[in-house]
Design a protein around this motif. Sequence first.
Motif, PDB file in Angstrom:
ATOM      1  N   ASN A   1       2.437   1.674  -3.417  1.00  0.00           N
ATOM      2  CA  ASN A   1       1.434   2.104  -4.400  1.00  0.00           C
ATOM      3  C   ASN A   1       1.090   3.584  -4.252  1.00  0.00           C
ATOM      4  O   ASN A   1       0.614   4.202  -5.194  1.00  0.00           O
ATOM      5  N   GLU A   2       1.351   4.139  -3.100  1.00  0.00           N
ATOM      6  CA  GLU A   2       1.133   5.569  -2.886  1.00  0.00           C
ATOM      7  C   GLU A   2       2.351   6.400  -3.296  1.00  0.00           C
ATOM      8  O   GLU A   2       2.220   7.427  -3.956  1.00  0.00           O
ATOM      9  N   ILE A   3       3.552   5.967  -2.922  1.00  0.00           N
ATOM     10  CA  ILE A   3       4.735   6.822  -3.132  1.00  0.00           C
ATOM     11  C   ILE A   3       5.388   6.667  -4.500  1.00  0.00           C
ATOM     12  O   ILE A   3       5.955   7.638  -5.016  1.00  0.00           O
TER      13      ILE A   3
ATOM     14  N   LYS B   1       4.080   9.033  -7.224  1.00  0.00           N
ATOM     15  CA  LYS B   1       4.520  10.402  -6.935  1.00  0.00           C
ATOM     16  C   LYS B   1       5.975  10.598  -7.359  1.00  0.00           C
ATOM     17  O   LYS B   1       6.333  11.623  -7.945  1.00  0.00           O
TER      18      LYS B   1
ATOM     19  N   ASP C   1       0.827  -1.211   0.000  1.00  0.00           N
ATOM     20  CA  ASP C   1       0.000   0.000   0.000  1.00  0.00           C
ATOM     21  C   ASP C   1       0.860   1.260   0.000  1.00  0.00           C
ATOM     22  O   ASP C   1       0.573   2.220  -0.727  1.00  0.00           O
ATOM     23  N   ARG C   2       1.902   1.263   0.807  1.00  0.00           N
ATOM     24  CA  ARG C   2       2.801   2.438   0.866  1.00  0.00           C
ATOM     25  C   ARG C   2       3.485   2.643  -0.483  1.00  0.00           C
ATOM     26  O   ARG C   2       3.536   3.765  -0.993  1.00  0.00           O
TER      27      ARG C   2
END
Length: 150
Positions: free
Chosen positions: A133-135, A138, A130-131
Amino acid sequence: MKMLSYSVDISAPADRVSSIMLGKDTFRQWAGELKPGIFYEGVWNKGSRIRFVYLNSEGKKEGRVAEIADYIPHRLVAIRHRGIVADGKEIVREADAASGAESLENYTFNEHGGITTLVVNIDTAENDVDRFNEIWPKALAVLKSLVESR
């Protein structure tokens, strides 16, 4: 371990994309989205040891120690993570599939008609999915902006 994959299309030739991605100063800018303050020590040559580190609150280096498993300029960077850096010291683990001591990170640059598609494949622990897939999106957006603004 789980293999994650991310990609971004960048309006620039592959040599420019890879040069900016791997440049000492520009690496800090886009990879800072992954870990604030991160930088690397070493060179991008096949077989070379490289460290991806940042300074902790006590000013000591922490991060990962890796080996460049393969490097084809402007086409491929393959990184084999071998251990960690803690308190400024390397703790290198032997490859052990059962413990996940070794993970891979690959970058491929595919250029077509002035557009380079950068594909990133990363082995990661389930608890980081999850982390990541977020960073990662970006970080790739920052890299795209860096390349296209130059």
